[in-house]
Design an enzyme around this catalytic site. Structure first.
Site, short mmCIF file in Angstrom:
data_model
loop_
_atom_site.label_atom_id
_atom_site.label_comp_id
_atom_site.label_asym_id
_atom_site.label_seq_id
_atom_site.Cartn_x
_atom_site.Cartn_y
_atom_site.Cartn_z
N ALA A 262 -3.02 -3.52 -0.43
CA ALA A 262 -2.34 -3.67 0.40
C ALA A 262 -1.06 -2.59 0.69
CB ALA A 262 -2.42 -4.33 1.82
N PRO A 264 1.88 0.05 0.67
CA PRO A 264 2.68 -0.60 1.61
C PRO A 264 2.43 -1.31 2.86
CG PRO A 264 2.74 2.11 1.37
CD PRO A 264 1.57 1.66 0.38
N LYS A 267 -2.54 1.68 5.86
CA LYS A 267 -3.95 1.65 6.25
C LYS A 267 -4.30 0.00 7.31
CE LYS A 267 -6.24 4.30 2.52
NZ LYS A 267 -4.94 4.92 2.28
N GLU A 286 -1.72 -7.95 -1.36
CA GLU A 286 -1.24 -7.45 -2.33
C GLU A 286 -0.20 -7.62 -3.37
OE1 GLU A 286 0.35 -4.56 -4.28
OE2 GLU A 286 -0.55 -4.14 -2.58
N CYS A 384 -7.26 7.43 -2.91
CA CYS A 384 -6.83 9.20 -2.84
C CYS A 384 -6.82 10.23 -4.22
CB CYS A 384 -5.25 9.24 -2.59
SG CYS A 384 -4.49 10.28 -1.78
#
Length: 445
Positions: A262, A264, A267, A286, A384
């Site tokens: 998750a 930072p 999303k 996270e 990404c």
């Protein structure tokens, strides 16, 4: 006999700050955009704009400038003191890519070197930059590219490592490759996003995003927008918004949603609002505690009922029972080659040798995502990066799933289909180069 008078050196505020930012980037691994934001308050508005262009442009073209400096100095980069090399990089960018008169670029660079490194290096900096100034940018590209093949010249001209150019050439039509690389050299306008149910796009005071119903493009400080300051909106590229939206649109069973990696929290914040609209809640996991705190901060504005939950957990060793979730987002760690517009220095930091470790982690996280979702539930595998080793190759190894038609869930976005996957591009869509695969877990047994 009296000794010659020491030259009177002039300290330029913008160039001094730019030097310290670049040193933080090259010596300490800092991100240029974050370091610029941290130090920008020390300058006037005009100086801050100059410093931003100086640092970002230098970071973007660093590999090309290093070849120029090697040729102009007649020395290998490793023989130059790192601090001196950074002064030369800043001076080279001013000489070849900024509207700074050559005499000003030379004088200020020599003064900077003398004040920050020592008077002993002033002569070297002066001599090297005078040789740099002997040719303009195009002449240097012609000189350095004379013995390169087509991809090598393109890498040099568009300031990308050759291995990235080769990777992109595997997934893009040849006619688009130059435009795609050029788009990486244009800093994007900041994009904001509302938390669904907590704010309206009109509150963002910007130009509505092209496809995301939750986004808007806005110049200036995002923190000046009340909704952002209050946590009811945030900063997020439109591509990231679209992949989250596609997951929410997929048909799936009832039940909670999971953001597996998750931090930072951008999303997570969008997914949390979409989950609430679906009558359920999001769990944001996270691994790193400090990043989990960032996630929790991004989610702070959501009230009960169905308030999102943040946990510290290792995505490769799930802290939950198999099949606990209806939808899972696996936005996995990757090379970040899709975000080179926003992190110009990262193109020179990443190496092909980074890929094996990353792709092994990506496969492990995707496997966890699949076992975490219940039968007929949906996993969104997101990177990404458009590098095929991190995208389609990872999905090809997934077991126990059916690949869904992801482009069909974003019909408003043109030219995004890469077979059953979504691949966004800066030059086509004005977004980061986000990859999305949607996978439905097969029935067990």
């Amino acid at each position: 006999m009296s000794r010659p008078a020491r030259p009177r050196r002039r300290r330029d505020a913008a160039r001094t700050v730019a030097y310290h930012v670049l040193r933080a980037v090259t010596a300490d691994g800092a991100y240029a955009n974050l370091e610029l934001a941290r130090q920008r308050s020390r300058l006037s508005a005009a100086d801050a704009a100059f410093e931003t262009e100086l640092v970002a442009g230098t970071c973007r073209a660093m590999g090309t400038y290093d070849r120029v400096i090697e040729r102009a100095s007649g020395r290998r980069l490793g023989t130059l003191q790192p601090a001196v090399l950074d002064v030369l990089r800043l001076g080279t960018h001013q000489l070849l890519a900024m509207r700074v008169p050559a005499h000003a670029a030379l004088a200020t660079s020599v003064d900077l070197a003398a004040l920050e490194v020592g008077e002993r290096v002033a002569g070297l900096v002066n001599a090297v930059l005078r040789r740099v100034a002997a040719h303009d940018d195009q002449a240097w590209l012609d000189l350095l590219g004379a013995d390169e093949d087509e991809l090598g010249r393109l890498a040099l001209t568009r300031s990308h490592p050759r291995w990235i150019v080769e990777a992109w050439s595997r997934v893009l039509p040849a006619a688009e490759l130059d435009a795609a690389l050029a788009a990486n050299n244009v800093a994007p306008v900041p994009t904001l996003v509302v938390r669904p149910g907590l704010a309206d796009v009109a509150e963002l005071d910007g130009v509505p995003a092209r496809w995301s119903p939750y986004g808007a493009h806005r110049e200036g400080d995002p923190g000046a927008v009340p909704a952002v300051a209050e946590g009811r909106a945030g900063v997020q590229d439109e591509g990231s918004q679209l992949v989250a939206l596609a997951l929410a649109r997929a048909e799936a069973p009832e039940g909670p949603w999971l953001d597996l990696c998750a931090g930072p929290g951008g999303k997570s914040a969008l997914l949390a609002g979409l989950a609430r609209q679906d009558g359920t809640r999001l769990v944001a996991a996270e691994l790193q505690e400090h990043r989990a705190r960032l996630v929790a901060d991004n989610l702070r504005a959501y009230p009960e009922p169905n308030r999102p939950v943040t946990i510290v957990a290792d995505g490769t060793r799930p802290a939950w029972v198999e099949g606990s979730f209806a939808r899972v987002l696996a936005d996995v760690p990757c090379t970040g080659l899709g975000a080179l517009r926003r992190r110009p220095e990262s193109r020179w930091r990443r190496q092909p040798s980074d890929l094996p470790g990353l792709t092994a982690l990506q496969r492990s996280l995707l496997a966890t995502a699949i076992t975490s979702v219940r039968p007929d539930g949906v996993v969104a595998y997101v990177t990404c990066s458009p590098h095929p080793d991190e995208t389609s190759a990872v999905v090809a190894d997934a077991e126990g799933v059916t690949v869904l038609d992801a482009p069909a869930l974003l019909p408003e976005v043109p030219d995004a289909a890469a077979g059953p996957f979504v691949q966004l591009w800066p030059h086509r869509h004005g977004t980061d180069a986000m990859f999305l695969a949607l996978l439905r877990r097969d029935p067990i047994g």
